[in-house]
Design a protein around this motif. Structure first.
Motif, PDB file in Angstrom:
ATOM      1  N   ILE A  41       0.872  -1.329  -0.228  1.00 12.50           N
ATOM      2  CA  ILE A  41      -0.046   0.060   0.020  1.00 12.50           C
ATOM      3  C   ILE A  41       0.795   1.545  -0.035  1.00 12.50           C
ATOM      4  CG2 ILE A  41      -1.638   1.387   1.203  1.00 12.50           C
ATOM      5  CD1 ILE A  41      -2.710  -1.375   2.384  1.00 12.50           C
ATOM      6  N   LEU A  42       2.018   1.228   0.986  1.00  9.16           N
ATOM      7  CA  LEU A  42       2.844   2.417   0.955  1.00  9.16           C
ATOM      8  C   LEU A  42       3.470   2.777  -0.380  1.00  9.16           C
ATOM      9  CD1 LEU A  42       4.470   1.873   4.457  1.00  9.16           C
ATOM     10  CD2 LEU A  42       2.983   3.763   3.751  1.00  9.16           C
ATOM     11  N   SER A  69       1.799   4.473  -3.052  1.00  7.57           N
ATOM     12  CA  SER A  69       1.156   5.782  -2.859  1.00  7.57           C
ATOM     13  C   SER A  69       2.080   6.978  -3.570  1.00  7.57           C
ATOM     14  CB  SER A  69       1.345   5.934  -1.269  1.00  7.57           C
ATOM     15  OG  SER A  69       2.649   6.237  -0.730  1.00  7.57           O
ATOM     16  N   ASP A  84       2.973   9.542  -1.940  1.00  4.09           N
ATOM     17  CA  ASP A  84       4.010  10.205  -0.889  1.00  4.09           C
ATOM     18  C   ASP A  84       5.263   9.391  -0.914  1.00  4.09           C
ATOM     19  OD1 ASP A  84       2.047  11.550   1.919  1.00  4.09           O
ATOM     20  OD2 ASP A  84       2.685  12.285  -0.037  1.00  4.09           O
ATOM     21  N   LYS A 106      -1.189  11.110   0.377  1.00  6.97           N
ATOM     22  CA  LYS A 106      -2.037  10.281  -0.735  1.00  6.97           C
ATOM     23  C   LYS A 106      -1.042   9.205  -1.100  1.00  6.97           C
ATOM     24  CE  LYS A 106      -5.011  13.963  -2.305  1.00  6.97           C
ATOM     25  NZ  LYS A 106      -5.381  14.805  -3.606  1.00  6.97           N
TER      26      LYS A 106
END
Length: 255
Positions: A230-231, A234, A236, A255
């Motif tokens: 997930i990270l 992103s 970010d 986000k």
């Protein structure tokens, strides 16, 4: 990577001083091979892991040349052996980290994967991953709270700030603290002390202590892999690594 036999100890040196001993895929493969050599040779009783030219390691290589592969989710992680390759399930011999200079991010995670840590008093430990967007999924998030009290582990993980070798010893993270430039010599002496003990007993102690929590690390890492996916998808995460490569402050969007 440099590998040297010192009596019954294998001295393994990460040798990329021009990159502050950052770990890329080649370093990970060489480290895994060195640990296989340690495990296979009955004359070797322990290993010492250190870095060249007074630096342990700054962790994953995030320089511009590796930015594309980092953003694509590739990393110097070996399946079944973790970041840098020290976590093989079949490893039975003690491994000691000898830390001079900095052990940051994945560098600290490599040290945490070792069984003992010797550090110079002016060494620097830290997990600055949160400053760039990801989290310390090479063992930092799961292992550090097992080594130091909860609130101290959270200080490492949430602030990303540095801790000296002297303070790391006071926190219980480091087994021995030395004068500058003396960590390898002390670690080799400690390795020879271990070598005087029964190899099977050392292996049994190591395996039982690591299993004592009753929660397999594989389960914890499975959860981490989901979070990391997930990270890394992103904006970010992309921004954090791009900003690092461009030597500027990241502009977070959440986000």
């Amino acid at each position: 990577m440099r590998v040297q036999r010192v009596c019954s100890t294998l001295l393994i040196t990460i040798d990329r001083p021009q990159a502050r001993n950052a770990v890329n895929a080649a370093v990970a493969a060489a480290l895994a091979a060195a640990l296989d050599e340690l495990e296979a040779d009955s004359a070797l009783r322990a290993g010492v892991l250190t870095g060249a030219k007074g630096t342990f390691s700054v962790g994953k290589d995030l320089k511009t040349t590796d930015l594309k592969t980092a953003l694509n989710g590739e990393s110097p992680t070996i399946p079944g052996r973790g970041f840098g390759g020290p976590d093989g399930a079949g490893r039975t011999k003690p491994l000691i980290a000898a830390v001079e200079g900095v052990a940051l991010g994945g560098g600290l995670e490599l040290a945490l994967a070792c069984d003992l840590i010797v550090a110079a008093e002016d060494a620097t430990f830290g997990l600055p991953d949160v400053e760039r967007g990801p989290i310390a999924v090479g063992g930092g998030v799961t292992r550090l709270p097992e080594r130091v009290p909860y609130h101290l582990a959270m200080e490492f993980l949430l602030t990303g700030g540095p801790v000296s070798g002297a303070r790391a010893e006071r926190l219980g993270l480091v087994n021995r603290v030395t004068g500058p430039g003396e960590a390898v010599a002390v670690a080799l002496g400690l390795a020879e002390q271990l070598a005087r003990n029964a190899p099977l007993a050392l292996a049994a102690v190591r395996n039982l202590v690591r299993a004592a929590d009753g929660v397999p690390e594989a389960d914890l890492f499975a959860v981490q892999r989901e979070e990391l996916g997930i990270l890394m998808a992103s904006a970010d995460a992309r921004e954090g690594m791009t900003a690092f490569a461009e030597r500027r402050a990241p502009r977070w969007t959440g986000k």
